[in-house]
Design a protein around this motif. Structure first.
Motif, PDB file in Angstrom:
ATOM      1  N   THR A  76       9.779   9.820  -9.137  1.00 56.73           N
ATOM      2  CA  THR A  76       9.387   8.686  -8.237  1.00 56.73           C
ATOM      3  C   THR A  76       7.907   8.337  -8.636  1.00 56.73           C
ATOM      4  O   THR A  76       6.979   9.432  -8.955  1.00 56.73           O
ATOM      5  CB  THR A  76       9.267   9.264  -6.681  1.00 56.73           C
ATOM      6  OG1 THR A  76      10.701   9.677  -6.437  1.00 56.73           O
ATOM      7  CG2 THR A  76       8.970   8.195  -5.804  1.00 56.73           C
ATOM      8  N   ASN A  77       7.549   7.058  -8.551  1.00 56.45           N
ATOM      9  CA  ASN A  77       6.189   6.817  -9.234  1.00 56.45           C
ATOM     10  C   ASN A  77       5.682   5.558  -8.547  1.00 56.45           C
ATOM     11  O   ASN A  77       5.460   4.586  -9.400  1.00 56.45           O
ATOM     12  CB  ASN A  77       5.878   6.966 -10.682  1.00 56.45           C
ATOM     13  CG  ASN A  77       4.554   7.028 -11.211  1.00 56.45           C
ATOM     14  OD1 ASN A  77       3.608   7.285 -10.364  1.00 56.45           O
ATOM     15  ND2 ASN A  77       4.401   6.917 -12.378  1.00 56.45           N
ATOM     16  N   VAL A  78       5.894   5.230  -7.242  1.00 60.64           N
ATOM     17  CA  VAL A  78       5.727   4.144  -6.565  1.00 60.64           C
ATOM     18  C   VAL A  78       4.011   3.959  -6.474  1.00 60.64           C
ATOM     19  O   VAL A  78       3.320   4.809  -6.293  1.00 60.64           O
ATOM     20  CB  VAL A  78       6.084   4.137  -5.118  1.00 60.64           C
ATOM     21  CG1 VAL A  78       5.751   2.592  -4.316  1.00 60.64           C
ATOM     22  CG2 VAL A  78       7.687   4.433  -5.111  1.00 60.64           C
ATOM     23  N   GLY A  79       3.439   2.868  -7.241  1.00 61.06           N
ATOM     24  CA  GLY A  79       2.295   2.590  -7.549  1.00 61.06           C
ATOM     25  C   GLY A  79       1.910   3.042  -8.712  1.00 61.06           C
ATOM     26  O   GLY A  79       0.721   2.816  -9.025  1.00 61.06           O
ATOM     27  N   ASN A  80       2.564   3.593  -9.493  1.00 65.12           N
ATOM     28  CA  ASN A  80       2.343   3.976 -10.776  1.00 65.12           C
ATOM     29  C   ASN A  80       0.971   4.635 -11.082  1.00 65.12           C
ATOM     30  O   ASN A  80       0.259   4.620 -11.989  1.00 65.12           O
ATOM     31  CB  ASN A  80       2.344   2.761 -11.576  1.00 65.12           C
ATOM     32  CG  ASN A  80       3.605   1.953 -11.745  1.00 65.12           C
ATOM     33  OD1 ASN A  80       4.494   2.645 -12.001  1.00 65.12           O
ATOM     34  ND2 ASN A  80       3.355   0.593 -11.612  1.00 65.12           N
ATOM     35  N   LYS A 130       0.776  -1.315   0.021  1.00 62.55           N
ATOM     36  CA  LYS A 130      -0.101  -0.020  -0.126  1.00 62.55           C
ATOM     37  C   LYS A 130       0.818   1.144  -0.042  1.00 62.55           C
ATOM     38  O   LYS A 130       0.378   2.328   0.122  1.00 62.55           O
ATOM     39  CB  LYS A 130      -1.102   0.033   1.281  1.00 62.55           C
ATOM     40  CG  LYS A 130      -1.986  -1.061   1.347  1.00 62.55           C
ATOM     41  CD  LYS A 130      -2.953  -1.097   2.172  1.00 62.55           C
ATOM     42  CE  LYS A 130      -4.202  -1.939   2.104  1.00 62.55           C
ATOM     43  NZ  LYS A 130      -4.938  -1.940   3.390  1.00 62.55           N
ATOM     44  N   THR A 131       2.091   1.128  -0.234  1.00 65.76           N
ATOM     45  CA  THR A 131       2.904   2.210  -0.430  1.00 65.76           C
ATOM     46  C   THR A 131       2.872   3.115  -1.714  1.00 65.76           C
ATOM     47  O   THR A 131       2.861   2.365  -2.746  1.00 65.76           O
ATOM     48  CB  THR A 131       4.533   2.011  -0.246  1.00 65.76           C
ATOM     49  OG1 THR A 131       4.709   1.237   1.041  1.00 65.76           O
ATOM     50  CG2 THR A 131       5.393   3.277  -0.415  1.00 65.76           C
ATOM     51  N   VAL A 132       2.346   4.208  -1.488  1.00 66.60           N
ATOM     52  CA  VAL A 132       2.111   5.119  -2.731  1.00 66.60           C
ATOM     53  C   VAL A 132       2.747   6.540  -2.644  1.00 66.60           C
ATOM     54  O   VAL A 132       2.882   6.957  -1.621  1.00 66.60           O
ATOM     55  CB  VAL A 132       0.537   5.489  -2.936  1.00 66.60           C
ATOM     56  CG1 VAL A 132       0.375   6.213  -4.334  1.00 66.60           C
ATOM     57  CG2 VAL A 132      -0.194   4.252  -2.840  1.00 66.60           C
ATOM     58  N   ALA A 133       3.611   6.810  -3.719  1.00 64.63           N
ATOM     59  CA  ALA A 133       4.146   8.074  -3.713  1.00 64.63           C
ATOM     60  C   ALA A 133       4.443   8.508  -5.238  1.00 64.63           C
ATOM     61  O   ALA A 133       4.801   7.536  -5.868  1.00 64.63           O
ATOM     62  CB  ALA A 133       5.488   8.038  -3.041  1.00 64.63           C
TER      63      ALA A 133
END
Length: 217
Positions: free
Chosen positions: A112-116, A84-87
């Motif tokens: 940075t594009n964690v979670g796209n 559930k990490t989003v950034a």
């Protein structure tokens, strides 16, 4: 690794228990009376030792299973949190920034594009997870813009933070805005402006849009 340690601990306890029971049996055998009884004391002691050992093995096995279940649950919970990490953190590769017809400031580089969630072709961040988000933007006005520039962070069509970089003194004015708000999964978040003149915003590292998930629902 934690499961292996729990099994090793269980085995050590089993061996210790077995040693105690063997010593107990030896003591009983050595203390048998010399007179004749209608039953074999050694057989009785052996049965008692076997019963105690079986009970101890059963209890320790249950304890090991309980520890393994607990460790497995903690591991799954940690894995779920990581998923559930989003950034995201977006900027522009050059000085000129594209402004979409609807006013969306399109930044073409996602550092940075964690979670796209951020789309560099549209400038839209689509929340992949519902929860509390920290959203931020920074923008710089071109020296030759000749007017103030306004920008705001939107969730769908609702503005949640607004700012202005003014034109006084014809300087390179820098403004920043921030909002800590709830965003539902699938909702679209953008950095928008009322200007459609690409030369009003100065790109590169001076105009950025970012956000991260503080806590999922």
């Amino acid at each position: 690794m934690e499961l292996s340690l729990s099994r090793a601990l269980g085995c050590s306890l089993l061996l210790a228990c077995a040693n105690v029971l063997v010593l107990s049996r030896s003591t009983i055998d050595n203390e048998q009376p010399n007179y004749h009884l209608p039953f074999d004391c050694g057989t009785v002691a052996e049965k008692r030792s076997n019963n105690l050992l079986s009970f101890a093995l059963e209890q320790l096995s249950k304890r090991v299973d309980s520890l393994e279940s607990s460790l497995r649950a903690k591991t799954e919970k940690t894995s779920g949190s990581l998923e559930k990490t989003v950034a995201f953190y977006a900027g522009n590769s050059h000085a000129t920034i594209f402004i979409a017809p609807d006013g969306t400031v399109v930044l073409d580089t996602a550092f940075t594009n964690v979670g796209n969630g951020y789309d560099t072709t549209t400038g839209v961040f689509t929340a992949p997870v519902s929860g509390l988000y920290d959203l931020q933007a920074m923008f710089m006005q071109h020296e030759w813009a000749g007017k103030d520039i306004y920008a705001w962070i939107k969730i769908e069509e609702r503005s949640v933070a607004e700012g202005v970089a003014d034109n006084r003194g014809e300087s390179w004015d820098l403004a920043s805005i921030r909002a800590i708000v709830h965003v539902s999964s699938g909702q679209k978040v953008t950095l928008a402006s009322s200007t459609n003149d690409v030369y009003n915003f100065y790109g590169g590292p001076y105009t950025t849009f970012s956000g991260f998930l503080i806590k999922a629902d």
